[in-house]
Design an enzyme around this catalytic site. Structure first.
Site, mmCIF file in Angstrom:
data_model
loop_
_atom_site.group_PDB
_atom_site.id
_atom_site.type_symbol
_atom_site.label_atom_id
_atom_site.label_comp_id
_atom_site.label_asym_id
_atom_site.label_seq_id
_atom_site.Cartn_x
_atom_site.Cartn_y
_atom_site.Cartn_z
ATOM 1 N N GLU A 8 -17.886 18.381 3.069
ATOM 2 C CA GLU A 8 -17.130 18.917 2.123
ATOM 3 C C GLU A 8 -17.525 18.769 0.585
ATOM 4 O O GLU A 8 -17.394 19.812 -0.019
ATOM 5 C CB GLU A 8 -15.566 18.582 2.255
ATOM 6 C CG GLU A 8 -14.810 19.014 3.542
ATOM 7 C CD GLU A 8 -13.532 18.490 3.665
ATOM 8 O OE1 GLU A 8 -12.563 19.290 4.443
ATOM 9 O OE2 GLU A 8 -13.284 17.307 3.319
ATOM 10 N N GLY A 36 0.718 -0.988 0.131
ATOM 11 C CA GLY A 36 -0.093 0.201 -0.226
ATOM 12 C C GLY A 36 0.980 1.133 0.021
ATOM 13 O O GLY A 36 1.791 1.464 0.785
#
Length: 298
Positions: free
Chosen positions: A245, A82
């Protein structure tokens, strides 16, 4: 056999360190003065016992293969799965700490050749910023760092054999760091996973941006008023930071789209849905109220 690679001047200095001018060629020379020999030859020589040959010269036992085998045994393979925030930070800090340690090999695996700035996904979805602006090349991130970047998808991990199985190749490891991130949850809501749009990755943000744009394109050609309103109704599930947001960015993007497709702003409706009784519940209640009032005015 080191003598065959040395100049005569180097050999004389080498002999002066040992204090004897006669040696058995073809042997690895080992001396008590290891530091000086390393400085002259640059080899990784280990100080061990010496013995004399039949002719009285110093014949010292070669240990090249043993030294190489020891280096292999000492090598530590660190594999990081990752290249998100945690994976990159881990790799960078390890690379810095092991900068001068050649026995440590660091490999980071990700299915994308870039790191995605996940905190900026909503800006891409609402077309505030270009989609490429939230991508950072992994090759640039790890330029001039001892980190091997592998573009691959991990299929499984054999913890007993310490092997990470990828689509392209397998990766042996001594230490494994799992930083693959997480995935969105739909809380068991029927149909949510099948029909809702996610905002969890770079691809999600691009798809959502295109979908919003496509809704206005379809609405501009729709003659039925009720159907037009339906197309221009948007539900955002979740009133945490990301949800709020996203709602704010879309609300600011709507007037631009309305002008572009000549659509009345009053036909567009935006909902923010959450199970809790106030937005961004991790903030103090007064701030939540302020945010809610601001969103309502938009």
């Amino acid at each position: 056999f080191f003598f065959f690679f040395c100049h005569n001047s180097t050999l004389k200095r080498f002999c002066s360190v040992l204090g004897n001018s006669r040696f058995c060629l073809g042997k690895v020379v080992i001396s008590k003065n290891v530091i000086e020999l390393r400085r002259i030859l640059g080899y990784n020589i280990i100080c061990l016992n010496t013995r004399k040959c039949g002719d009285g010269s110093h014949c010292l036992i070669p240990f090249t293969n043993k030294i190489h085998a020891k280096r292999i045994a000492m090598e530590k393979r660190i594999v990081i799965i990752g290249a998100g925030y945690a994976g990159i930070l881990t790799a960078k800090k390890l690379a810095k700490r092991c900068k001068h340690n050649d026995d440590v090999k660091i490999t980071i695996i990700d299915r994308n050749p870039f790191h995605t700035m996940l905190t900026e996904l909503h800006e891409v979805a609402a077309n505030r910023v270009d989609e490429d602006s939230i991508k950072i090349s992994l090759q640039k991130v790890f330029a001039r760092r001892k980190v091997d970047v592998k573009l691959d998808t991990v299929q499984s991990i054999d913890f007993d054999q310490k092997i990470v199985v990828g689509t392209n190749e397998n990766y042996g490891y001594d230490y494994l760091v799992l930083a693959a991130g997480s995935k969105p949850t739909f809380f068991g809501v029927p149909g949510a996973q099948e029909f809702a749009y996610k905002l969890w990755s770079y691809d999600d943000a691009v798809i959502l941006k295109e979908h919003i744009h496509d809704c206005f394109r379809k609405a501009a050609r729709e003659t039925n008023l009720e159907e037009k309103k339906r197309i221009l109704t948007f539900y955002i599930v979740g009133a945490g930071f990301t949800g709020v947001e996203t709602v704010g960015e879309i609300a600011e993007y709507v007037p631009v789209l309305c002008d572009q497709f000549e659509i009345d702003r009053s036909l567009v409706t935006i909902f923010d849905v959450d199970i809790l009784d106030r937005v961004v519940p991790v903030l103090p209640e007064k701030l939540s109220e302020k945010i809610e009032k601001r969103l309502t005015k938009m």
